[in-house]
Design a protein around this motif. Structure first.
Motif, mmCIF file in Angstrom:
data_model
loop_
_atom_site.group_PDB
_atom_site.id
_atom_site.type_symbol
_atom_site.label_atom_id
_atom_site.label_comp_id
_atom_site.label_asym_id
_atom_site.label_seq_id
_atom_site.Cartn_x
_atom_site.Cartn_y
_atom_site.Cartn_z
ATOM 1 N N UNK A 171 0.832 -1.204 0.000
ATOM 2 C CA UNK A 171 0.000 0.000 0.000
ATOM 3 C C UNK A 171 0.870 1.258 0.000
ATOM 4 N N UNK A 172 1.998 1.194 0.652
ATOM 5 C CA UNK A 172 2.985 2.279 0.551
ATOM 6 C C UNK A 172 3.340 2.495 -0.915
ATOM 7 N N UNK A 173 3.612 1.401 -1.630
ATOM 8 C CA UNK A 173 3.975 1.447 -3.043
ATOM 9 C C UNK A 173 2.839 2.024 -3.883
ATOM 10 N N UNK A 174 1.618 1.544 -3.654
ATOM 11 C CA UNK A 174 0.490 1.979 -4.470
ATOM 12 C C UNK A 174 0.142 3.447 -4.312
ATOM 13 N N UNK A 175 0.414 4.010 -3.151
ATOM 14 C CA UNK A 175 0.031 5.400 -2.883
ATOM 15 C C UNK A 175 1.217 6.358 -2.861
ATOM 16 N N UNK A 176 2.410 5.873 -3.212
ATOM 17 C CA UNK A 176 3.582 6.748 -3.147
ATOM 18 C C UNK A 176 3.486 7.904 -4.136
ATOM 19 N N UNK A 177 3.079 7.623 -5.372
ATOM 20 C CA UNK A 177 2.983 8.707 -6.356
ATOM 21 C C UNK A 177 1.877 9.699 -5.992
ATOM 22 N N UNK A 178 0.658 9.252 -5.619
ATOM 23 C CA UNK A 178 -0.349 10.219 -5.174
ATOM 24 C C UNK A 178 0.114 11.058 -3.977
ATOM 25 N N UNK A 179 0.846 10.444 -3.067
ATOM 26 C CA UNK A 179 1.339 11.193 -1.910
ATOM 27 C C UNK A 179 2.312 12.288 -2.343
ATOM 28 N N UNK A 203 10.977 2.332 -5.087
ATOM 29 C CA UNK A 203 12.000 1.288 -4.975
ATOM 30 C C UNK A 203 12.111 0.779 -3.556
ATOM 31 N N UNK A 204 12.055 1.698 -2.602
ATOM 32 C CA UNK A 204 12.078 1.338 -1.180
ATOM 33 C C UNK A 204 10.924 0.392 -0.853
ATOM 34 N N UNK A 205 9.733 0.701 -1.368
ATOM 35 C CA UNK A 205 8.558 -0.123 -1.100
ATOM 36 C C UNK A 205 8.659 -1.487 -1.774
ATOM 37 N N UNK A 206 9.192 -1.516 -3.002
ATOM 38 C CA UNK A 206 9.360 -2.787 -3.719
ATOM 39 C C UNK A 206 10.279 -3.717 -2.931
ATOM 40 N N UNK A 207 11.408 -3.190 -2.481
ATOM 41 C CA UNK A 207 12.346 -4.003 -1.709
ATOM 42 C C UNK A 207 11.739 -4.489 -0.410
ATOM 43 N N UNK A 208 11.051 -3.590 0.297
ATOM 44 C CA UNK A 208 10.450 -3.964 1.567
ATOM 45 C C UNK A 208 9.289 -4.934 1.402
ATOM 46 N N UNK A 209 8.584 -4.865 0.274
ATOM 47 C CA UNK A 209 7.487 -5.796 0.015
ATOM 48 C C UNK A 209 8.009 -7.211 -0.185
ATOM 49 N N UNK A 210 9.148 -7.311 -0.857
ATOM 50 C CA UNK A 210 9.722 -8.632 -1.128
ATOM 51 C C UNK A 210 10.422 -9.211 0.096
ATOM 52 N N UNK A 211 10.981 -8.334 0.941
ATOM 53 C CA UNK A 211 11.805 -8.767 2.059
ATOM 54 C C UNK A 211 11.201 -9.800 2.991
ATOM 55 N N UNK A 268 9.432 14.032 -8.044
ATOM 56 C CA UNK A 268 9.288 12.809 -8.836
ATOM 57 C C UNK A 268 10.407 11.823 -8.521
ATOM 58 N N UNK A 269 11.629 12.349 -8.384
ATOM 59 C CA UNK A 269 12.758 11.483 -8.024
ATOM 60 C C UNK A 269 12.535 10.850 -6.660
ATOM 61 N N UNK A 270 12.081 11.667 -5.705
ATOM 62 C CA UNK A 270 11.796 11.126 -4.370
ATOM 63 C C UNK A 270 10.758 10.009 -4.442
ATOM 64 N N UNK A 271 9.716 10.234 -5.272
ATOM 65 C CA UNK A 271 8.654 9.226 -5.401
ATOM 66 C C UNK A 271 9.205 7.925 -5.968
ATOM 67 N N UNK A 272 10.029 8.026 -7.009
ATOM 68 C CA UNK A 272 10.585 6.822 -7.636
ATOM 69 C C UNK A 272 11.506 6.086 -6.669
ATOM 70 N N UNK A 273 12.317 6.844 -5.929
ATOM 71 C CA UNK A 273 13.208 6.220 -4.944
ATOM 72 C C UNK A 273 12.398 5.510 -3.865
ATOM 73 N N UNK A 274 11.337 6.152 -3.389
ATOM 74 C CA UNK A 274 10.525 5.531 -2.343
ATOM 75 C C UNK A 274 9.690 4.371 -2.880
ATOM 76 N N UNK A 298 0.589 1.912 5.796
ATOM 77 C CA UNK A 298 1.413 1.986 4.593
ATOM 78 C C UNK A 298 1.073 3.190 3.734
ATOM 79 N N UNK A 299 -0.218 3.482 3.585
ATOM 80 C CA UNK A 299 -0.650 4.642 2.794
ATOM 81 C C UNK A 299 -0.090 5.928 3.382
ATOM 82 N N UNK A 300 -0.202 6.070 4.698
ATOM 83 C CA UNK A 300 0.210 7.317 5.344
ATOM 84 C C UNK A 300 1.722 7.485 5.390
#
Length: 521
Positions: free
Chosen positions: A108-116, A422-430, A414-420, A160-162
């Motif tokens: 959910x962090x990943x899904x809402x990162x760009x809207x945030x 990536x952060x969410x992708x890694x944490x989702x798989x972990x 936008x860069x911050x969003x893309x980096x975060x 995760x959203x917040x």
């Protein structure tokens, strides 16, 4: 630039004025700092600049540190709850469900990162952060009433959203108020509060184990206590946290000018509330964006240690009470390694990547020891695990590096969003490789950690090589004078239009557009 100039000229012709011959831009296209500094022949006094920086520190850092401590404590209450009865005798959730709750948070962090991040572009940063903290606190308190996997899943989803607003918002605020040289240490200050959160959480958890009643279990008391503290922090943020140096309530009008003049050396401005498509596209085409993305994704596959740490230590042969108390040491170790790494990255000239690389070498040593020491050596295993915590520090250095090597407000967000993301992708798989079949020694997970840390260390060096290449290329170019004489039109109280020169640093140019920009190493 040309379209902006022609539109303003046309408007002035309607008012009967002569077309403007100087190159100029509309005020909506420049940084908010331009409104404060345009046309002013300002000489920055170093003593005054240092005084304003201290004032900013005293008003920003305590709030940012307290919030970051609570957001990490709240996020890892799930892991702490695992040894406080959450998956104990009543079996609210099993091991696989526990892992999926950790993954759900980051999905959910990943899904809402760009809207945030879009919200951070258009809305006042401080107020939007406050709103998210408030929702976060309510969701945490709702954990107390959850009785099954589905209910816990909903609570974790809102967390995760917040959280998607917190770190990007802090990165934006840090880049607004501090120079590039100062940013690494300030990011380190609020990020090392993760260690303080672990200590706080361990002490609170230890206290809950001594609360004996038939109504609430220890893990529920943990959720209530941390939720109430977070609620108080949300209220404090709403009233005390500023949106930008141009409007900060604790700065006088003169100090606001000093604050924005201080960060002129960043060549990145403060903020611009208008979304610029061309900066968005440039971000997607910029190689460094994807280097940072890969680093964030791969390095955070290992961040599952934060939720697994109590189970790992318990697997070494310690009981629940010992595990809870030893968890406080995790926090002390994290504070020390983050402070040492960001300090070396600051004082070691051009040493950001090197500091992160060395930290990973130490972490890999720790993971190898955990995998090779005998199960009977529980003290050696414990110390090896603590050594591996060094792996958290390079990510802190990278966060500050992102903010100090990206200019243009839309591009930075936008860069911050893309980096975060990536952060969410890694944490989702972990969490998914911490299977029950690997317990108690978890040899396969620790091997995965070692590989991810090695790859992340190499990515840091590759990123540094790219920045050296870009800086060298710009040093060889003739100086670009395109943006040296740019003006904005400001209407005075008597209706007259005044042309004021805008410094290049406050034109909201990207790091690619501004060829005077140099990437810090």
């Amino acid at each position: 630039m040309e379209s902006d100039t022609s539109s303003v000229n046309e408007k002035r012709s309607v008012n009967g004025a002569q077309p403007l011959e100087k190159p100029h831009v509309d005020t909506t296209n420049v940084d908010v700092a331009a409104e404060l500094t345009a046309g002013k022949d300002f000489v920055l006094d170093p003593a005054e600049a240092a005084r304003v920086r201290r004032k900013i520190d005293w008003h920003l850092m305590p709030l940012m540190c307290i919030l970051y401590m609570m957001q990490f404590a709240d996020k890892t209450t799930l892991g702490q709850s695992a040894v406080l009865g959450l998956n104990g005798p009543k079996h609210y959730i099993d091991k696989d469900q526990f892992n999926w709750l950790s993954t759900a948070f980051y999905l959910f962090f990943l899904g809402f990162e760009w809207p945030q991040n879009l919200a951070l572009q258009y809305l006042p940063v401080g107020k939007w952060l406050s709103f998210n903290i408030l929702v976060w606190a309510i969701a945490l308190l709702c954990h107390t009433a959850a009785r099954n996997f589905a209910e816990f899943f909903v609570c974790r989803a809102f967390l995760g959203i917040c959280e998607g607003a917190i770190t990007p918002g802090f990165l934006i605020v840090t880049s607004m108020f501090y120079t590039r040289q100062e940013q690494t240490r300030r990011v380190g200050y609020w990020f090392l509060m993760n260690g303080s959160a672990i200590i706080l959480l361990g002490l609170v958890a230890y206290g809950t184990l001594h609360i004996h009643n038939d109504v609430l279990q220890p893990w529920q008391w943990l959720m209530i206590i941390t939720g109430i503290i977070t609620f108080v922090v949300a209220v404090a943020f709403w009233f005390l946290f500023p949106d930008s140096p141009a409007t900060a309530w604790f700065l006088t009008p003169e100090e606001r000018i000093i604050a924005v003049e201080r960060i002129k050396v960043n060549q990145a401005g403060v903020e611009n509330k208008h979304f610029k498509v061309e900066q968005f596209v440039e971000c997607l085409m910029d190689p460094k964006t994807w280097l940072f993305f890969l680093f964030a994704a791969i390095s955070n596959v290992t961040n599952s240690l934060s939720n697994q740490r109590q189970l790992i230590v318990q697997g070494f042969g310690f009981n629940s009470l010992q595990t809870t108390l030893l968890g406080c040491v995790d926090g002390v170790v994290e504070i020390i390694v983050i402070w040492c790494t960001v300090t070396s990255a600051t004082y070691w000239k051009n040493g950001r990547a090197y500091s992160g690389f060395l930290a990973y070498c130490v972490a890999i040593l720790g993971s190898i020891l955990v995998n090779t020491l005998p199960s009977s050596d529980r003290v050696g295993l414990l110390f090896s695990y603590w050594i591996s915590i060094t792996s958290i520090a390079p990510f802190v250095v990278m966060l500050a590096w992102v903010g100090s090597t990206t200019a243009g407000h839309t591009k930075r967000l936008t860069t911050n969003a893309i980096v975060m993301i990536g952060y969410a992708v890694g944490n989702s798989a972990g969490p998914q490789y911490w299977k029950a079949k690997y317990q108690p020694r978890n040899h396969v997970p620790w091997l995965i950690l070692s590989i991810c840390w090695a790859v992340s260390a190499v990515l840091l060096l590759v990123t540094r090589f790219y920045f050296v290449y870009e800086n060298t290329k710009r040093d060889r170019e003739p100086r670009d004078t395109k943006y040296d004489e740019v003006y904005i039109s400001q209407t005075q109280k008597d209706g007259t239009v005044v042309e004021k020169k805008v410094d290049k640093e406050f034109l909201d140019l990207t790091d690619m557009q501004n060829r005077d920009f140099r990437y810090v190493l």
